[in-house]
Design a protein around this motif. Structure first.
Motif, PDB file in Angstrom:
ATOM      1  N   THR A  86     -14.345  44.066  -2.197  1.00 12.97           N
ATOM      2  CA  THR A  86     -14.658  43.199  -3.008  1.00 12.97           C
ATOM      3  C   THR A  86     -16.039  43.577  -3.849  1.00 12.97           C
ATOM      4  O   THR A  86     -17.060  43.216  -3.545  1.00 12.97           O
ATOM      5  N   SER A  87     -15.476  44.559  -4.972  1.00 15.49           N
ATOM      6  CA  SER A  87     -16.953  45.238  -5.323  1.00 15.49           C
ATOM      7  C   SER A  87     -17.528  44.134  -6.181  1.00 15.49           C
ATOM      8  O   SER A  87     -18.705  44.240  -6.319  1.00 15.49           O
ATOM      9  N   SER A  88     -16.948  43.241  -6.832  1.00 13.45           N
ATOM     10  CA  SER A  88     -17.469  42.395  -7.574  1.00 13.45           C
ATOM     11  C   SER A  88     -18.790  41.673  -6.748  1.00 13.45           C
ATOM     12  O   SER A  88     -19.638  41.217  -7.298  1.00 13.45           O
ATOM     13  N   SER A  89     -18.283  41.163  -5.661  1.00 15.71           N
ATOM     14  CA  SER A  89     -19.246  40.499  -4.615  1.00 15.71           C
ATOM     15  C   SER A  89     -20.209  41.331  -4.025  1.00 15.71           C
ATOM     16  O   SER A  89     -21.112  40.854  -3.306  1.00 15.71           O
ATOM     17  N   ASP A  90     -20.409  42.709  -4.091  1.00 18.76           N
ATOM     18  CA  ASP A  90     -21.209  43.280  -3.277  1.00 18.76           C
ATOM     19  C   ASP A  90     -22.701  43.207  -3.798  1.00 18.76           C
ATOM     20  O   ASP A  90     -23.400  43.004  -2.930  1.00 18.76           O
ATOM     21  N   GLY A  91     -22.777  42.865  -5.107  1.00 20.30           N
ATOM     22  CA  GLY A  91     -24.128  42.825  -5.715  1.00 20.30           C
ATOM     23  C   GLY A  91     -24.566  41.422  -4.782  1.00 20.30           C
ATOM     24  O   GLY A  91     -25.782  41.577  -4.614  1.00 20.30           O
ATOM     25  N   ILE A  92     -23.695  40.323  -4.931  1.00 18.30           N
ATOM     26  CA  ILE A  92     -24.162  38.904  -4.361  1.00 18.30           C
ATOM     27  C   ILE A  92     -24.622  39.356  -2.814  1.00 18.30           C
ATOM     28  O   ILE A  92     -25.564  38.888  -2.504  1.00 18.30           O
ATOM     29  N   GLN A  93     -23.751  40.147  -2.282  1.00 24.57           N
ATOM     30  CA  GLN A  93     -23.947  40.273  -0.735  1.00 24.57           C
ATOM     31  C   GLN A  93     -25.406  40.766  -0.505  1.00 24.57           C
ATOM     32  O   GLN A  93     -26.178  40.708   0.072  1.00 24.57           O
TER      33      GLN A  93
ATOM     34  N   TYR B 218     -22.282  51.872   4.409  1.00 26.49           N
ATOM     35  CA  TYR B 218     -21.436  52.915   4.612  1.00 26.49           C
ATOM     36  C   TYR B 218     -20.103  52.370   4.227  1.00 26.49           C
ATOM     37  O   TYR B 218     -19.142  52.966   3.532  1.00 26.49           O
ATOM     38  N   VAL B 219     -19.740  51.159   4.976  1.00 28.48           N
ATOM     39  CA  VAL B 219     -18.332  50.707   4.764  1.00 28.48           C
ATOM     40  C   VAL B 219     -18.155  50.381   3.180  1.00 28.48           C
ATOM     41  O   VAL B 219     -16.982  50.537   2.625  1.00 28.48           O
ATOM     42  N   GLN B 220     -19.051  49.940   2.697  1.00 27.72           N
ATOM     43  CA  GLN B 220     -18.777  49.323   1.338  1.00 27.72           C
ATOM     44  C   GLN B 220     -18.885  50.340   0.559  1.00 27.72           C
ATOM     45  O   GLN B 220     -17.872  50.492  -0.293  1.00 27.72           O
ATOM     46  N   SER B 221     -19.629  51.650   0.783  1.00 31.38           N
ATOM     47  CA  SER B 221     -19.457  52.790  -0.345  1.00 31.38           C
ATOM     48  C   SER B 221     -18.026  53.388  -0.142  1.00 31.38           C
ATOM     49  O   SER B 221     -17.639  53.864  -0.946  1.00 31.38           O
ATOM     50  N   LEU B 222     -17.586  53.568   1.155  1.00 31.59           N
ATOM     51  CA  LEU B 222     -16.384  53.962   1.397  1.00 31.59           C
ATOM     52  C   LEU B 222     -15.214  53.364   0.709  1.00 31.59           C
ATOM     53  O   LEU B 222     -14.264  53.787  -0.157  1.00 31.59           O
ATOM     54  N   GLN B 223     -15.230  52.006   0.585  1.00 32.34           N
ATOM     55  CA  GLN B 223     -14.334  51.212   0.209  1.00 32.34           C
ATOM     56  C   GLN B 223     -14.332  51.299  -1.199  1.00 32.34           C
ATOM     57  O   GLN B 223     -13.444  51.369  -2.010  1.00 32.34           O
ATOM     58  N   ARG B 224     -15.364  51.240  -2.105  1.00 34.46           N
ATOM     59  CA  ARG B 224     -15.788  51.471  -3.354  1.00 34.46           C
ATOM     60  C   ARG B 224     -15.060  52.881  -3.755  1.00 34.46           C
ATOM     61  O   ARG B 224     -14.525  52.982  -4.847  1.00 34.46           O
ATOM     62  N   GLN B 225     -15.315  53.759  -2.889  1.00 33.78           N
ATOM     63  CA  GLN B 225     -14.770  55.121  -3.265  1.00 33.78           C
ATOM     64  C   GLN B 225     -13.402  55.100  -3.409  1.00 33.78           C
ATOM     65  O   GLN B 225     -12.871  55.953  -4.241  1.00 33.78           O
TER      66      GLN B 225
END
Lengths: 157, 329
Positions: A86-93, B218-225
């Motif tokens: 959920t890249s859009s909600s990443d900022g919110i997080q 890290y998990v977020q960056s991996l998922q974004r990648q």
């Protein structure tokens, strides 16, 4: 032609094919993904969503010994537009996290654990300890997946 | 256990009787184990007990004043130590101890928990030397733990139940909830340590919150990648002749830096899953060669570099060794 001869002569085998779990995973992953992409190619309608779908599907299929892969498969089969990220909600997080800095430490930790749970497919259904162990192998599989994807992308360009 | 009986004309008797009845219920031949148990505790607590009682002040003789066995103070403490479920930590006031002393003169008490609380008050207020008290409490907790968990060495016959035997540590509560909570927390810390090894850059961070932050990032960056790569793939993909064979043979020779999982590709060559056996020595070579430069080149914060610097080098190295061994190179 010559290349083919060279290929045939110098085929290499590993002595221990299935011992290395990362290799096993990557092999399975690419073996799922590449034919799927080929099929997508044939259909000529490889939108972003379907590619992502195939990518996630390959991930889930290659890691079937883990709990999160089950959840991921469920998610994929149930919805046509799966969103494991959920890249859009990443900022919110991120914003939320910084707001809670002055809060109770124990509460912070709980908050972060819950956030991890949302990141992991099926994380909400697990308890914390299980989630933490699943996160470990999820991270590993994600890493391998990025490597495989990078190589595939670079190969096709 | 006569000694025990003698001094138990105070309110302890009811509790101990209850315990005995309970143990009797559990195991018909409990008497000797229990006696042994108490003797054990007295032995253990002997040194501290004396110190404790010496500094106990006036309260204690008043409480146990009815007893005729003043000369065996260890025994008087042991029932107390077997009671109490984490109430040792509660701080009570002086007035309450006075009430408690009066109540103690009654023979039969109804409330077990009240008793325990009062005893805990006594132990805390009569704190002459904190260290000895703490040790006593510690050992008391241990015994009490043993008793409540049925895990004392003497009452091993009662260990048919599936308790998790946790030894209480200094200054920690010992009721079952806290124990379970502590076990859970320990499990979580163990898993966090494992994750610390997994996630790059986590070993410098101490503290759960920071580490969790790192892991989340890290998990977020991996998922974004992955998302980004799949987008790229969608763009790049429309290629009718997407043939692994050609791709590997062609690309790898020309650009040695591309194919990272080439050793695995080679492995899969014979597994006839997707790629046929066309993988050449060149690919292996280039795979091996690029592998090393990749370690030096990708020193950025790219997770890929972490991956290379972490586990894979050793793992792939052995694989490549195997490959070269089979090649006879």
């Amino acid at each position: 032609m010559e290349r083919q001869i060279i290929n045939k002569k110098k085929r290499v085998f590993s002595l221990e094919p299935n011992k290395n779990p990362s290799a096993v995973f990557t092999r399975k992953y690419t073996s799922h993904l590449v034919p799927a992409l080929k099929k997508l190619n044939m259909n000529k309608n490889s939108s972003k969503q379907t590619v992502k779908h195939e990518v996630d599907m390959a991930l889930a299929l290659s890691a079937q010994e883990f709990a999160w892969s089950r959840f991921l498969l469920q998610k994929l089969s149930s919805s046509t537009n799966p969103t494991t990220t959920t890249s859009s909600s990443d900022g919110i997080q991120i914003l939320e996290r910084s707001d809670k800095e002055g809060g109770n430490e124990e509460g912070e930790i709980e908050e972060k654990l819950r956030e991890l749970q949302t990141l992991l497919p099926g994380g909400e259904e697990m308890n914390v300890e299980e989630m933490l162990s699943e996160i470990g192998n999820y991270i590993k599989c994600l890493e391998l997946q990025t490597i495989a994807l990078k190589s595939i992308v670079q190969d096709s360009t | 256990m006569n000694g025990g009986d003698l001094l138990l004309n105070c309110t302890d008797m009811s509790v101990l009787e209850r315990q005995r009845a309970h143990l009797k219920y559990l195991n018909p031949s409990f008497d000797s184990p229990l006696a042994g148990f108490f003797a054990d505790t007295s032995m253990i607590n002997g040194g501290e007990m004396d110190g404790f009682l010496a500094t106990a002040g006036l309260n204690l003789p008043m409480i146990y004043g009815q007893t005729t066995v003043v000369g065996d103070p260890r025994m008087s403490i042991s029932p107390e130590t077997t009671l109490g479920t984490g109430n040792f930590k509660k701080r009570k006031f002086d007035t309450e101890t006075k009430d408690c002393n009066e109540k103690k003169k009654m023979v039969n008490r109804e409330e077990v928990t009240e008793e325990e609380e009062e005893k805990s008050k006594i132990t805390e207020l009569n704190n002459g030397s904190p260290k000895s008290i703490k040790k006593m409490k510690n050992k008391a907790k241990k015994e009490e733990n043993n008793c409540s968990n049925d895990s004392s060495k003497v009452t091993k016959e009662l260990e048919k139940t599936d308790y998790i035997h946790v030894r209480a540590r200094r200054g920690q509560a010992t009721d079952s909830h806290s124990i379970a909570e502590r076990v859970r927390r320990e499990k979580i810390s163990e898993r966090m340590k494992f994750l610390q090894d997994l996630v790059p850059g986590c070993d410098k961070i101490t503290g759960k919150a920071g580490m969790l932050d790192e892991i989340i990032n890290y998990v977020q960056s991996l998922q974004r990648q992955i998302e980004f790569l799949s987008m790229k793939l969608a763009v790049v993909n429309p290629r009718p002749d997407f043939d692994m064979d050609d791709i590997f043979a062609k690309e790898v020779v020309s650009t040695p830096m591309t194919v990272v999982p080439s050793p695995e590709m080679v492995h899969s060559g014979y597994s006839h899953e997707m790629v046929n056996s066309g993988y050449s020595n060149e690919m292996v070579n280039s795979g091996y060669h690029h592998f090393n430069p990749m370690q030096q080149v990708e020193t950025s914060s790219d997770p890929l570099s972490y991956f290379n610097n972490g586990q894979p080098p050793s793992m792939w190295h052995s694989d490549v060794q195997n490959l070269y061994g089979s090649l006879g190179v």
